[in-house]
Write an enzyme that holds these catalytic residues in place. Structure first.
Site, PDB file in Angstrom:
ATOM      1  N   GLY A  63       3.031  -1.082   4.215  1.00 54.01           N
ATOM      2  CA  GLY A  63       2.981   0.301   3.852  1.00 54.01           C
ATOM      3  C   GLY A  63       4.482   0.725   3.279  1.00 54.01           C
ATOM      4  N   GLY A  64       5.165   1.494   4.403  1.00 52.05           N
ATOM      5  CA  GLY A  64       6.456   1.844   4.174  1.00 52.05           C
ATOM      6  C   GLY A  64       7.599   1.177   3.544  1.00 52.05           C
ATOM      7  N   ASN A  84       0.984  -1.239  -0.021  1.00 54.37           N
ATOM      8  CA  ASN A  84       0.184   0.054  -0.115  1.00 54.37           C
ATOM      9  C   ASN A  84       0.906   1.256   0.233  1.00 54.37           C
ATOM     10  OD1 ASN A  84      -1.804   1.863   0.525  1.00 54.37           O
ATOM     11  ND2 ASN A  84      -2.091   1.499   2.626  1.00 54.37           N
ATOM     12  N   TRP A  85       0.854   1.644  -1.282  1.00 55.01           N
ATOM     13  CA  TRP A  85       1.905   2.841  -1.179  1.00 55.01           C
ATOM     14  C   TRP A  85       1.411   4.330  -0.513  1.00 55.01           C
ATOM     15  CZ3 TRP A  85       4.595   3.554  -6.739  1.00 55.01           C
ATOM     16  CH2 TRP A  85       5.492   2.340  -6.799  1.00 55.01           C
ATOM     17  N   LYS A  86       0.016   4.248  -0.084  1.00 57.57           N
ATOM     18  CA  LYS A  86      -0.653   5.404   0.414  1.00 57.57           C
ATOM     19  C   LYS A  86      -0.218   6.772  -0.488  1.00 57.57           C
ATOM     20  CE  LYS A  86      -0.062   3.106   4.684  1.00 57.57           C
ATOM     21  NZ  LYS A  86       0.266   3.153   6.292  1.00 57.57           N
ATOM     22  N   GLY A 145       3.196   2.221  10.588  1.00 62.76           N
ATOM     23  CA  GLY A 145       4.173   3.317  10.502  1.00 62.76           C
ATOM     24  C   GLY A 145       5.103   3.493  11.822  1.00 62.76           C
ATOM     25  N   HIS A 178      -9.109   1.519   5.317  1.00 62.89           N
ATOM     26  CA  HIS A 178      -7.876   1.665   5.849  1.00 62.89           C
ATOM     27  C   HIS A 178      -8.146   2.290   7.091  1.00 62.89           C
ATOM     28  CE1 HIS A 178      -3.713   2.592   6.860  1.00 62.89           C
ATOM     29  NE2 HIS A 178      -3.585   1.580   6.056  1.00 62.89           N
ATOM     30  N   GLU A 231      -6.363   4.655   8.234  1.00 62.60           N
ATOM     31  CA  GLU A 231      -6.362   6.290   7.829  1.00 62.60           C
ATOM     32  C   GLU A 231      -7.445   6.807   7.191  1.00 62.60           C
ATOM     33  OE1 GLU A 231      -2.480   5.291   5.786  1.00 62.60           O
ATOM     34  OE2 GLU A 231      -1.630   4.951   7.677  1.00 62.60           O
ATOM     35  N   SER A 280       4.012  -2.191  10.141  1.00 63.58           N
ATOM     36  CA  SER A 280       5.498  -2.475  10.257  1.00 63.58           C
ATOM     37  C   SER A 280       6.021  -3.797   9.918  1.00 63.58           C
ATOM     38  CB  SER A 280       5.767  -2.076  11.828  1.00 63.58           C
ATOM     39  OG  SER A 280       5.686  -0.677  12.105  1.00 63.58           O
ATOM     40  N   GLU A 334      -4.888  -4.915  10.783  1.00 64.09           N
ATOM     41  CA  GLU A 334      -3.924  -4.043  10.968  1.00 64.09           C
ATOM     42  C   GLU A 334      -3.922  -2.978  12.127  1.00 64.09           C
ATOM     43  OE1 GLU A 334      -2.088  -2.652   6.721  1.00 64.09           O
ATOM     44  OE2 GLU A 334      -3.673  -1.431   7.322  1.00 64.09           O
TER      45      GLU A 334
HETATM   46  P1  13P Z   1       3.221   0.325   7.560  1.00 63.65           P
HETATM   47  O1  13P Z   1       4.089  -0.990   6.875  1.00 63.65           O
HETATM   48  O2  13P Z   1       4.227   1.530   6.716  1.00 63.65           O
HETATM   49  O3  13P Z   1       3.465   0.250   9.201  1.00 63.65           O
HETATM   50  O4  13P Z   1       1.972   0.532   7.108  1.00 63.65           O
HETATM   51  C1  13P Z   1       0.981  -0.518   7.312  1.00 63.65           C
HETATM   52  C2  13P Z   1      -0.127  -0.161   6.347  1.00 63.65           C
HETATM   53  O5  13P Z   1      -0.845   0.676   6.897  1.00 63.65           O
HETATM   54  C3  13P Z   1      -0.665  -0.795   5.050  1.00 63.65           C
HETATM   55  O6  13P Z   1      -1.865  -0.650   4.871  1.00 63.65           O
END
Ligand code: 13P
Length: 257
Positions: free
Chosen positions: A239-240, A15-17, A179, A103, A105, A218, A173
């Protein structure tokens, strides 16, 4: 703990956000080419969910390869006067196979509630997309020992009745793990994923048994193997670490080691 659950084909999704200009496609293409080489974690599905601006071009660039493309959110309607929104049909038309809905967010930034998430999942199914439905507790809810209650409630409210093993994926999640570099202990992950599986089987029977349950929060190359070997963890939502091809490939590679 058990070795990989061979009954359910794993998925590692990035997920590149809201990261990624055109130049970032280079990373995606490195992932595409590496995973398309024979034998590379052959039993695993691989997906990147870039920002909406890159879905179509990545869809075209990954056509015919093992790399799947997904969206990060969709509107409930197929089309209409909704400035700035993207429909599930548009994502499908652009080459997406799936869309993330609910999600944390989106829930936090846009006030999305379980019923909104459910409507978006229905839209994804209507468009022929797999819905990746996200759930997870906050730090406060975990501290108050409410994790299982929260996760069960989110599952009940966010997953539509038409969900099947083919059209729906659950992503657990924990909000506090996103993050932050923090992850739950393997025992905690096993307990939550086990509870999710029980709830899915109770509601959907065979389909609930076959539905993929991803862990997200993470996930890094260094912890992927441990997390992915836990019972009822059928892949990761990353994510990251999905932004850099080497890191993302390191996570996918957990399935070959
Ligand atoms: P991180 O891997 O950066 O913690 O993010 C997880 C995430 O929100 C994937 O949707």
């Amino acid at each position: 703990m058990s070795e990989f659950d061979k009954e359910v084909r794993p998925l590692v999704a990035g997920n590149w956000k809201m990261f990624g200009l055109k130049a970032a496609l280079e990373q995606a293409l490195q992932v595409r080419d590496t995973v398309s080489a024979e034998g590379f974690s052959a039993n695993t599905d691989v997906m990147i969910c870039p920002p909406a601006t890159l879905v179509m071009v990545l869809g075209e660039l990954s056509g015919g390869s093992r790399l799947l493309v997904g969206g990060q959110d969709c509107h409930a309607a197929a089309s209409g006067a909704h400035t700035g929104d993207v429909s599930a049909e548009m994502l499908k038309d652009a080459g997406a196979a799936a869309v993330i809905v609910g999600h944390s967010e989106r829930r936090a930034d846009h006030g999305e509630l379980d019923r909104d998430v459910q409507t978006k999942a229905v839209a994804a199914h209507r468009a022929g997309l797999t819905a990746i439905i996200c759930i997870g507790e906050t730090a406060g809810q975990r501290a108050a020992d409410l994790t299982l209650e929260v996760v069960r409630r989110q599952l009940e409210g966010s997953v539509p009745d038409g969900a099947t093993a083919a059209n729906t994926i659950i992503a657990y999640e924990p909000v506090w793990a996103i993050g932050t570099g923090l992850t739950p202990t393997p025992d905690d992950v096993e307990a939550v994923h086990g509870a999710i599986r029980v709830a899915l089987v109770q509601r959907f029977g065979e389909d609930g048994a076959g539905m993929r349950i991803l862990y997200g929060g993470s996930v890094k190359p260094g912890n992927a193997h441990e997390l992915m070997s836990i019972a009822n963890v059928n892949g990761a939502l990353v994510g990251g670490a999905s932004l850099k091809a080497d890191d993302f490939l390191g996570i996918i590679g957990a399935y070959s080691s």
